[in-house]
Design an enzyme around this catalytic site. Structure first.
Site, PDB file in Angstrom:
ATOM      1  N   ASN A 159       0.837  -1.200   0.000  1.00  0.00           N
ATOM      2  CA  ASN A 159       0.000   0.000   0.000  1.00  0.00           C
ATOM      3  C   ASN A 159       0.874   1.253   0.000  1.00  0.00           C
ATOM      4  O   ASN A 159       1.824   1.353   0.780  1.00  0.00           O
ATOM      5  CB  ASN A 159      -0.863  -0.029   1.283  1.00  0.00           C
ATOM      6  CG  ASN A 159      -1.964   1.003   1.303  1.00  0.00           C
ATOM      7  OD1 ASN A 159      -2.744   1.092   0.365  1.00  0.00           O
ATOM      8  ND2 ASN A 159      -2.041   1.782   2.372  1.00  0.00           N
ATOM      9  N   HIS A 217      -4.356   9.873  -2.101  1.00  0.00           N
ATOM     10  CA  HIS A 217      -4.517  11.161  -1.425  1.00  0.00           C
ATOM     11  C   HIS A 217      -4.246  12.234  -2.490  1.00  0.00           C
ATOM     12  O   HIS A 217      -3.089  12.546  -2.798  1.00  0.00           O
ATOM     13  CB  HIS A 217      -3.532  11.286  -0.254  1.00  0.00           C
ATOM     14  CG  HIS A 217      -3.821  10.317   0.849  1.00  0.00           C
ATOM     15  ND1 HIS A 217      -4.970  10.399   1.610  1.00  0.00           N
ATOM     16  CD2 HIS A 217      -3.137   9.249   1.319  1.00  0.00           C
ATOM     17  CE1 HIS A 217      -4.974   9.414   2.514  1.00  0.00           C
ATOM     18  NE2 HIS A 217      -3.872   8.705   2.348  1.00  0.00           N
ATOM     19  N   GLU A 266      -7.261   4.831   0.340  1.00  0.00           N
ATOM     20  CA  GLU A 266      -7.326   5.939   1.307  1.00  0.00           C
ATOM     21  C   GLU A 266      -7.770   7.213   0.599  1.00  0.00           C
ATOM     22  O   GLU A 266      -7.253   8.308   0.871  1.00  0.00           O
ATOM     23  CB  GLU A 266      -5.958   6.164   1.969  1.00  0.00           C
ATOM     24  CG  GLU A 266      -5.400   4.940   2.661  1.00  0.00           C
ATOM     25  CD  GLU A 266      -4.076   5.175   3.388  1.00  0.00           C
ATOM     26  OE1 GLU A 266      -3.691   6.346   3.583  1.00  0.00           O
ATOM     27  OE2 GLU A 266      -3.436   4.177   3.763  1.00  0.00           O
ATOM     28  N   ASP A 288      -8.905  10.575  -0.693  1.00  0.00           N
ATOM     29  CA  ASP A 288      -9.445  11.894  -0.371  1.00  0.00           C
ATOM     30  C   ASP A 288      -8.877  12.878  -1.387  1.00  0.00           C
ATOM     31  O   ASP A 288      -7.816  12.632  -1.969  1.00  0.00           O
ATOM     32  CB  ASP A 288      -9.185  12.337   1.083  1.00  0.00           C
ATOM     33  CG  ASP A 288      -7.744  12.197   1.552  1.00  0.00           C
ATOM     34  OD1 ASP A 288      -6.827  12.241   0.710  1.00  0.00           O
ATOM     35  OD2 ASP A 288      -7.535  12.054   2.768  1.00  0.00           O
TER      36      ASP A 288
HETATM   37  O1  9MR Z   1      -5.343   8.936   9.585  1.00  0.00           O
HETATM   38  C1  9MR Z   1      -4.129   8.705  10.263  1.00  0.00           C
HETATM   39  C2  9MR Z   1      -3.884   9.848  11.234  1.00  0.00           C
HETATM   40  O2  9MR Z   1      -4.847   9.863  12.245  1.00  0.00           O
HETATM   41  C3  9MR Z   1      -2.491   9.716  11.840  1.00  0.00           C
HETATM   42  O3  9MR Z   1      -2.216  10.861  12.621  1.00  0.00           O
HETATM   43  C4  9MR Z   1      -1.474   9.573  10.741  1.00  0.00           C
HETATM   44  C5  9MR Z   1      -0.087   9.402  11.334  1.00  0.00           C
HETATM   45  O4  9MR Z   1       0.831   8.840  10.495  1.00  0.00           O
HETATM   46  O5  9MR Z   1      -1.794   8.461   9.929  1.00  0.00           O
HETATM   47  C6  9MR Z   1      -3.002   8.658   9.270  1.00  0.00           C
HETATM   48  O6  9MR Z   1      -3.246   7.643   8.328  1.00  0.00           O
HETATM   49  C7  9MR Z   1      -2.257   7.511   7.285  1.00  0.00           C
HETATM   50  C8  9MR Z   1      -2.251   6.067   6.855  1.00  0.00           C
HETATM   51  O7  9MR Z   1      -2.046   5.238   7.974  1.00  0.00           O
HETATM   52  C9  9MR Z   1      -1.179   5.807   5.804  1.00  0.00           C
HETATM   53  N1  9MR Z   1      -1.299   6.705   4.685  1.00  0.00           N
HETATM   54  C10 9MR Z   1      -1.426   8.127   5.016  1.00  0.00           C
HETATM   55  C11 9MR Z   1      -2.572   8.331   6.026  1.00  0.00           C
HETATM   56  C12 9MR Z   1      -2.765   9.808   6.292  1.00  0.00           C
HETATM   57  O8  9MR Z   1      -1.643  10.353   6.917  1.00  0.00           O
END
Ligand code: 9MR
Length: 402
Positions: free
Chosen positions: A194, A230, A251, A253
């Site tokens: 991923n 993203h 993921e 957005d």
């Molecule tokens: O949504 C997650 C956020 O709450 C955390 O602070 C962050 C820290 O690394 O991770 C976010 O999720 C991430 C995901 O695990 C991997 N891809 C990027 C996502 C957005 O940062």
């Protein structure tokens, strides 16, 4: 830069809207032949009853991914001490609402506890640490995860391997170690690599191809690649040309680089969401779409990109945005008679918003799966055909090795 052919999306959306789309996103995604449309759920969301109502509506979100609760720092904060309480809450929420679970994530440089980060490892000890972590975490959720993101964000933008404690000690052998451990701990979960910025045929995309090849060359199982997606409004790259490479948007957005959004901006965002949806529909191997949250009131984006935001399908007051309608309309237009099988979509040509998405489709898979020679390992997810990554030719210009 507007790379998507937005007018085509908008025209289709309007057409479908005028014919009255009342079904919700996950229902429509399944009717269009996909397995799910889902969302990330963060633990704190479940303490908020107003969010629960949306997150637990499986007609909209038929799949859940825990935002943080299954990561290494959450599940094994100290060596050998496993904590599953917060992950279980999300797994239980998903199960009690009839949602599939994508589990996230096992080996990642971030949210990695200090004891792993700073340990004085050699090859044997770090291999053992990875094996112990994965066998416990995947073992704990055995049978509950439709898929696991086994390795996350292991690539630099130029396609080289990202420097992390695993690479430093084990070199590129850590990929096969991790995928092997996950396969052993749950033979029926789909194993994904991923990452973000895999959505074009970039050096990073080719790096992901290399990872697939590497794991398979080691004789281990890897089932899919998650394109995090993203993206940025108006700059969302088209999917790879003639290449059914992704197997899930994991993921999604699409953020505004500055706020407030104008109404034209919201239309552009809708077109971009519609185009991603159409891209998934156009690719038989794309099993589903997960958005990283549902409301602009709760998103990682402003914290990481100050001034950016409003990247999701509902606004801060939990009202549906044009993006929601666009996805809904594109899915409705792609409805198949069979529905719900994952793949096998029949996409009306009007929804193929860019010619680059009209990939050469592999024939529908029936009995045997590619999967490193493992056969159809996961019939309960009705997904065997989607394991045929050799048919998907992941990476466009490179044949995936068996
Ligand atoms: O949504 C997650 C956020 O709450 C955390 O602070 C962050 C820290 O690394 O991770 C976010 O999720 C991430 C995901 O695990 C991997 N891809 C990027 C996502 C957005 O940062």
């Amino acid at each position: 830069m507007r790379l998507f052919n937005s007018p085509a999306v908008t025209a289709t959306a309007l057409l479908a809207l005028s014919s009255g789309v009342t079904a919700q996103l996950n229902q429509l995604a399944k009717a269009a032949g996909k397995l799910y449309l889902g969302t990330a759920i963060h633990g704190e969301d479940l303490n908020d009853s107003s969010q629960q109502k949306y997150l637990g509506d499986s007609n909209d979100f038929g799949q859940a991914t825990p935002g943080n609760e299954m990561k290494w720092d959450a599940t094994e904060p100290n060596r050998g001490q496993f904590t599953f309480g917060n992950g279980d809450k999300i797994a239980n929420f998903a199960s009690s609402h009839g949602q599939m679970l994508r589990c996230h994530t096992l080996v990642w440089y971030a949210q990695l506890p200090g004891w792993v980060q700073n340990g004085n490892w050699d090859k044997d000890s770090l291999t053992s640490v990875i094996n112990t972590h994965i066998s416990n975490v995947v073992g704990h959720y055995k049978g509950k995860c439709y898929a696991w993101d086994v390795v996350n964000e292991a690539l630099n933008e130029d396609g080289s391997y990202r420097n992390n404690p695993f690479l430093r000690v084990l070199g590129d052998s850590y990929f096969a170690i991790a995928f092997d451990a996950a396969a052993k701990a749950d033979p029926n979960t789909k194993l994904y690599y991923n990452d973000y910025n895999l959505e074009t045929l970039s050096p990073k995309h080719r790096g992901a191809v290399k990872i697939v090849q590497l794991v398979r060359a080691a004789g281990k199982r890897i089932d899919g690649v998650g394109m995090q997606a993203h993206l940025i409004v108006g700059q969302s790259p088209p999917p790879p040309p003639s290449n059914p490479s992704c197997v899930a948007f994991t993921e999604l957005d699409i953020r505004f680089p500055s706020l407030p959004a104008t109404s034209a901006g919201l239309q552009q965002q809708a077109a971009d969401y519609g185009a991603v949806t159409a891209a998934c529909l156009a690719v038989e191997g794309c099993v589903g779409i997960t958005t990283w949250g549902f409301s602009d009131a709760h998103s990682w984006v402003p914290g990481t990109f100050p001034g950016n935001g409003d990247a999701l399908l509902y606004d801060r007051n939990y009202q549906k945005k044009p993006a929601y309608s666009a996805i809904s309309s594109i899915l409705a237009a792609a409805k198949t008679s069979g529905g719900g099988g994952g793949g096998g979509t029949a996409v009306p040509t009007t929804t193929l918003v860019t010619s680059t998405t009209t990939a050469t489709q592999p024939p529908p898979a029936t009995t045997t799966a590619g999967n490193g020679g493992g056969g159809c390992v996961s019939p309960q997810w009705a997904q065997c055909g989607l394991e045929r990554m050799q048919d998907l030719r992941f990476g466009f210009d490179v044949q995936v090795q068996q």
